[in-house]
Design a protein around this motif. Sequence first.
Motif, PDB file in Angstrom:
ATOM      1  N   ALA A   1       2.366  -7.609   0.853  1.00 23.57           N
ATOM      2  CA  ALA A   1       2.027  -6.900  -0.375  1.00 23.57           C
ATOM      3  C   ALA A   1       0.999  -7.709  -1.143  1.00 23.57           C
ATOM      4  O   ALA A   1       0.709  -8.861  -0.807  1.00 23.57           O
ATOM      5  CB  ALA A   1       3.269  -6.691  -1.247  1.00 23.57           C
ATOM      6  N   VAL A   2       0.451  -7.098  -2.187  1.00 26.06           N
ATOM      7  CA  VAL A   2      -0.309  -7.841  -3.178  1.00 26.06           C
ATOM      8  C   VAL A   2       0.676  -8.348  -4.213  1.00 26.06           C
ATOM      9  O   VAL A   2       1.457  -7.573  -4.765  1.00 26.06           O
ATOM     10  CB  VAL A   2      -1.390  -6.974  -3.848  1.00 26.06           C
ATOM     11  N   TYR A   3       0.648  -9.636  -4.470  1.00 25.39           N
ATOM     12  CA  TYR A   3       1.561 -10.253  -5.412  1.00 25.39           C
ATOM     13  C   TYR A   3       0.858 -10.513  -6.730  1.00 25.39           C
ATOM     14  O   TYR A   3      -0.239 -11.078  -6.763  1.00 25.39           O
ATOM     15  CB  TYR A   3       2.112 -11.566  -4.840  1.00 25.39           C
ATOM     16  N   TYR A   4       1.497 -10.106  -7.819  1.00 23.36           N
ATOM     17  CA  TYR A   4       0.936 -10.220  -9.159  1.00 23.36           C
ATOM     18  C   TYR A   4       1.778 -11.144 -10.030  1.00 23.36           C
ATOM     19  O   TYR A   4       3.003 -11.059 -10.026  1.00 23.36           O
ATOM     20  CB  TYR A   4       0.867  -8.851  -9.836  1.00 23.36           C
ATOM     21  N   CYS A   5       1.112 -11.978 -10.769  1.00 22.35           N
ATOM     22  CA  CYS A   5       1.733 -12.792 -11.798  1.00 22.35           C
ATOM     23  C   CYS A   5       1.684 -12.029 -13.113  1.00 22.35           C
ATOM     24  O   CYS A   5       0.695 -11.351 -13.411  1.00 22.35           O
ATOM     25  CB  CYS A   5       0.981 -14.123 -11.917  1.00 22.35           C
ATOM     26  N   ALA A   6       2.750 -12.115 -13.905  1.00 22.89           N
ATOM     27  CA  ALA A   6       2.801 -11.424 -15.185  1.00 22.89           C
ATOM     28  C   ALA A   6       3.488 -12.290 -16.224  1.00 22.89           C
ATOM     29  O   ALA A   6       4.335 -13.127 -15.897  1.00 22.89           O
ATOM     30  CB  ALA A   6       3.541 -10.087 -15.048  1.00 22.89           C
TER      31      ALA A   6
ATOM     32  N   PRO B   1       0.817  -1.218   0.000  1.00 22.62           N
ATOM     33  CA  PRO B   1       0.000   0.000   0.000  1.00 22.62           C
ATOM     34  C   PRO B   1       0.850   1.267   0.000  1.00 22.62           C
ATOM     35  O   PRO B   1       1.781   1.399   0.795  1.00 22.62           O
ATOM     36  CB  PRO B   1      -0.804  -0.119   1.296  1.00 22.62           C
ATOM     37  N   GLY B   2       0.542   2.187  -0.910  1.00 19.86           N
ATOM     38  CA  GLY B   2       1.248   3.446  -0.987  1.00 19.86           C
ATOM     39  C   GLY B   2       2.624   3.376  -1.611  1.00 19.86           C
ATOM     40  O   GLY B   2       3.334   4.390  -1.633  1.00 19.86           O
ATOM     41  N   LYS B   3       3.015   2.224  -2.117  1.00 20.70           N
ATOM     42  CA  LYS B   3       4.334   2.062  -2.706  1.00 20.70           C
ATOM     43  C   LYS B   3       4.236   1.616  -4.161  1.00 20.70           C
ATOM     44  O   LYS B   3       3.189   1.143  -4.614  1.00 20.70           O
ATOM     45  CB  LYS B   3       5.165   1.057  -1.912  1.00 20.70           C
ATOM     46  N   GLU B   4       5.320   1.768  -4.889  1.00 25.05           N
ATOM     47  CA  GLU B   4       5.367   1.370  -6.285  1.00 25.05           C
ATOM     48  C   GLU B   4       5.464  -0.147  -6.411  1.00 25.05           C
ATOM     49  O   GLU B   4       5.986  -0.830  -5.537  1.00 25.05           O
ATOM     50  CB  GLU B   4       6.558   2.024  -6.990  1.00 25.05           C
ATOM     51  N   ARG B   5       4.953  -0.647  -7.519  1.00 21.20           N
ATOM     52  CA  ARG B   5       5.080  -2.061  -7.803  1.00 21.20           C
ATOM     53  C   ARG B   5       6.548  -2.396  -8.080  1.00 21.20           C
ATOM     54  O   ARG B   5       7.239  -1.662  -8.779  1.00 21.20           O
ATOM     55  CB  ARG B   5       4.215  -2.440  -9.004  1.00 21.20           C
ATOM     56  N   GLU B   6       7.020  -3.511  -7.525  1.00 18.13           N
ATOM     57  CA  GLU B   6       8.406  -3.897  -7.696  1.00 18.13           C
ATOM     58  C   GLU B   6       8.527  -5.324  -8.210  1.00 18.13           C
ATOM     59  O   GLU B   6       7.688  -6.187  -7.936  1.00 18.13           O
ATOM     60  CB  GLU B   6       9.186  -3.750  -6.382  1.00 18.13           C
ATOM     61  N   PHE B   7       9.586  -5.555  -8.940  1.00 17.24           N
ATOM     62  CA  PHE B   7       9.894  -6.878  -9.457  1.00 17.24           C
ATOM     63  C   PHE B   7      10.340  -7.789  -8.328  1.00 17.24           C
ATOM     64  O   PHE B   7      11.113  -7.390  -7.461  1.00 17.24           O
ATOM     65  CB  PHE B   7      10.998  -6.770 -10.516  1.00 17.24           C
ATOM     66  N   VAL B   8       9.870  -9.028  -8.336  1.00 21.04           N
ATOM     67  CA  VAL B   8      10.247 -10.011  -7.328  1.00 21.04           C
ATOM     68  C   VAL B   8      11.103 -11.117  -7.935  1.00 21.04           C
ATOM     69  O   VAL B   8      12.205 -11.388  -7.473  1.00 21.04           O
ATOM     70  CB  VAL B   8       9.010 -10.627  -6.648  1.00 21.04           C
ATOM     71  N   ALA B   9      10.587 -11.775  -8.960  1.00 25.31           N
ATOM     72  CA  ALA B   9      11.293 -12.892  -9.579  1.00 25.31           C
ATOM     73  C   ALA B   9      10.789 -13.097 -10.998  1.00 25.31           C
ATOM     74  O   ALA B   9       9.640 -12.823 -11.301  1.00 25.31           O
ATOM     75  CB  ALA B   9      11.109 -14.172  -8.762  1.00 25.31           C
ATOM     76  N   GLY B  10      11.653 -13.615 -11.861  1.00 25.94           N
ATOM     77  CA  GLY B  10      11.284 -13.889 -13.236  1.00 25.94           C
ATOM     78  C   GLY B  10      11.889 -15.189 -13.717  1.00 25.94           C
ATOM     79  O   GLY B  10      12.892 -15.665 -13.170  1.00 25.94           O
ATOM     80  N   ILE B  11      11.270 -15.758 -14.752  1.00 28.25           N
ATOM     81  CA  ILE B  11      11.757 -17.017 -15.307  1.00 28.25           C
ATOM     82  C   ILE B  11      11.510 -17.048 -16.808  1.00 28.25           C
ATOM     83  O   ILE B  11      10.464 -16.622 -17.296  1.00 28.25           O
ATOM     84  CB  ILE B  11      11.097 -18.225 -14.605  1.00 28.25           C
ATOM     85  N   SER B  12      12.485 -17.519 -17.545  1.00 30.42           N
ATOM     86  CA  SER B  12      12.376 -17.776 -18.970  1.00 30.42           C
ATOM     87  C   SER B  12      12.825 -19.206 -19.214  1.00 30.42           C
ATOM     88  O   SER B  12      13.107 -19.944 -18.267  1.00 30.42           O
ATOM     89  CB  SER B  12      13.220 -16.785 -19.771  1.00 30.42           C
TER      90      SER B  12
END
Length: 115
Positions: free
Chosen positions: A90-95, A41-52
């Motif tokens: 936080a709220v965690y989002y899949c992308a 809340p009140g903060k920018e969305r940040e990258f957590v982890a990625g996979i290719s």
Amino acid sequence: QVQLVESGGGLVQTGGSLRLSCAASGGTLSSATMGWFRQAPGKEREFVAGISWRSTSYSDSVKGRFTISRDNAKNTLYLQMNSLKPEDTAVYYCASGPPGRYDFWGQGTQVTVSS
């Protein structure tokens, strides 16, 4: 085209673990970049982890505690979260998207870590 649905969030105490899941439809995971982001809340969305298909990457704040993985047969992305801290709340989002891009987003799942 691609739809993503996260699940697995919840309330845990400091030091606990959760596994988030992201079910994908309308595309194939084997040819996509997929990742997890979070927003407090009140903060920018940040990258957590990625996979290719060839690599994984993590933010410094979660490295060594979180593990990203995928099951191509189930079209599902996972985030195993261990040693959780209150600052992980936080709220965690899949992308997902074409290689090198994040064009599609899920609705998010709430993770709350109590102290």
